[in-house]
Design an enzyme around this catalytic site. Sequence first.
Site, short mmCIF file in Angstrom:
data_model
loop_
_atom_site.label_atom_id
_atom_site.label_comp_id
_atom_site.label_asym_id
_atom_site.label_seq_id
_atom_site.Cartn_x
_atom_site.Cartn_y
_atom_site.Cartn_z
N TYR A 20 0.84 -1.20 0.00
CA TYR A 20 0.00 0.00 0.00
C TYR A 20 0.87 1.24 0.00
CZ TYR A 20 -4.98 -0.75 0.13
OH TYR A 20 -6.27 -0.99 -0.24
N GLU B 142 -0.58 4.78 -0.46
CA GLU B 142 -1.41 5.98 -0.68
C GLU B 142 -0.57 7.23 -0.43
OE1 GLU B 142 -5.09 5.76 1.49
OE2 GLU B 142 -5.64 3.91 0.47
N ASP C 39 -5.98 14.10 -25.16
CA ASP C 39 -5.97 12.68 -24.81
C ASP C 39 -5.15 11.98 -25.90
OD1 ASP C 39 -6.43 10.00 -24.47
OD2 ASP C 39 -8.60 10.19 -24.17
N THR D 233 -2.93 6.49 -21.97
CA THR D 233 -2.72 5.13 -21.46
C THR D 233 -1.28 4.77 -21.77
OG1 THR D 233 -3.48 4.23 -23.57
CG2 THR D 233 -5.10 4.35 -21.80
N LYS E 59 -1.04 1.12 -25.31
CA LYS E 59 -1.39 1.03 -26.73
C LYS E 59 -0.11 1.11 -27.56
CE LYS E 59 -6.11 2.74 -26.07
NZ LYS E 59 -6.28 3.44 -24.80
N ARG F 105 -1.13 -2.18 -18.92
CA ARG F 105 -2.48 -1.60 -19.06
C ARG F 105 -2.71 -0.61 -17.93
NH1 ARG F 105 -6.50 -2.67 -22.09
NH2 ARG F 105 -5.21 -4.29 -23.00
N1 DSN Z 1 -11.03 1.09 -25.77
C1 DSN Z 1 -9.93 1.85 -26.33
C2 DSN Z 1 -9.78 1.61 -27.78
O1 DSN Z 1 -9.93 0.47 -28.20
O2 DSN Z 1 -9.48 2.52 -28.52
C3 DSN Z 1 -10.04 3.28 -26.02
O3 DSN Z 1 -10.10 3.43 -24.65
#
Ligand code: DSN
Length: 414
Positions: free
Chosen positions: A51, A53, A197, A223, A226, A232
């Site tokens: 933990y 925090e 974003d 994120t 990707k 993730r």
């Molecule tokens: N779900 C993602 C995508 O496939 O683009 C976006 O958050």
Amino acid sequence: MNPIESVDPAIWDAIQHERKRQQTGLEMIASENYASSAILAAQGSVLTNKYAEGYPGKRYYGGCEAVDDAEKLAIERAMKLFGAEFANVQPHSGASANMAIYFASLQPGDTIVAMSLAHGGHLTHGMHLNFSGKLYKVHHYGVKESDGLIDYDQVAALCKEHKPKMVVAGASAYSRIIDFARFAEICRDNGALLFVDMAHIAGLVAGQQHPSPVPFADFVGSTSHKTLRGPRAGFILAKKEWGPKINQAVFPGLQGGPLMHVVAAKAIAFKEALDPSFAAYAAQTVANARTLAHEFLSAGHTLVSGGTDNHLILVDVNARGLAGRQAERALDAAGITVNRNGIPFDKRPPLDPSGIRVGSPALTTRGMKETEMRQVARWMVEVLAAPEDQAIINRVRGAVAELCMSFPTPHEHA
Ligand code: DSN
């Protein structure tokens, strides 16, 4: 024997099933990738037990020396990789990163201008069923019907009319370069904050294959899994003055203990992306998507915007008499995984839209290049021309499995 196998054979079977799917099929969902074995190992490490925090040096628990080091490394590397003044690496996901940015800068009822999900935006950009659509007054812009490109004039007109507190740029199904300088200019003219974003293109930005939003935006949400090829999770970059508000919005605003095993995995991902080899990966990802686009166009298919500058293409399969769901299923049966996707001005319903979204990041991680992309695109075109023909599907499935054997995934045995 792997401990999972002895403790929980059912979960072990599910993992093996998924491992086999990832190894023997072509993963072409534009938002997916293969994290390295080091990243997987960090996520399976003892850091999951801790933990923490708070933030490095200011925790609400004892024993945080080691995880402090891990989080400091993740922050430093994120800032270096993207040339950012501030980073928060605790968001559990892209959606929570975006939520923290809104919470740090807006009040419920404030107005935002963002890209419509139906034109390639994201749920968290004000979709009516999402918290962002419920909490804020949203005016959506889209792409032009004539060329599929973002309608910057519409963005400017919406800002002039509604004077939003924030403009959101960024997309989950848009295949062209986004002009962040133009967005920043519109924001300046209208006294709005700019939130980009960059979840989809983070790896391309890190690898200098897409202009960076960082110099232009007040906030950048992302994120890490990707095109950036990490675990993730999510993270936030911002101008320095927003740092305290962002930190407060993440914790205690909307999260409790950070997932320190994932924070450590993010640190590794940023280190991997700082290596010069990552720019070559990002460049190949774009080159591979361009090759896919070229092959689909040569076969007479229609692409939204007529091509790509990034890691994905949006194919209007309805222009060839197919539904998106039918195309997704036929390709899946042939060992090629894509997702059905709405196309701008879609006349079909969201659950069975007119398009498929096809991405190159995961295949590029496997080492595939233009030659393989040409072959893969031809198989896809063949399947889409006869989506009910089991003989074609079976033949392509066999050829896909054979190709995959020559391009192992990074975690064949992890
Ligand atoms: N779900 C993602 C995508 O496939 O683009 C976006 O958050």
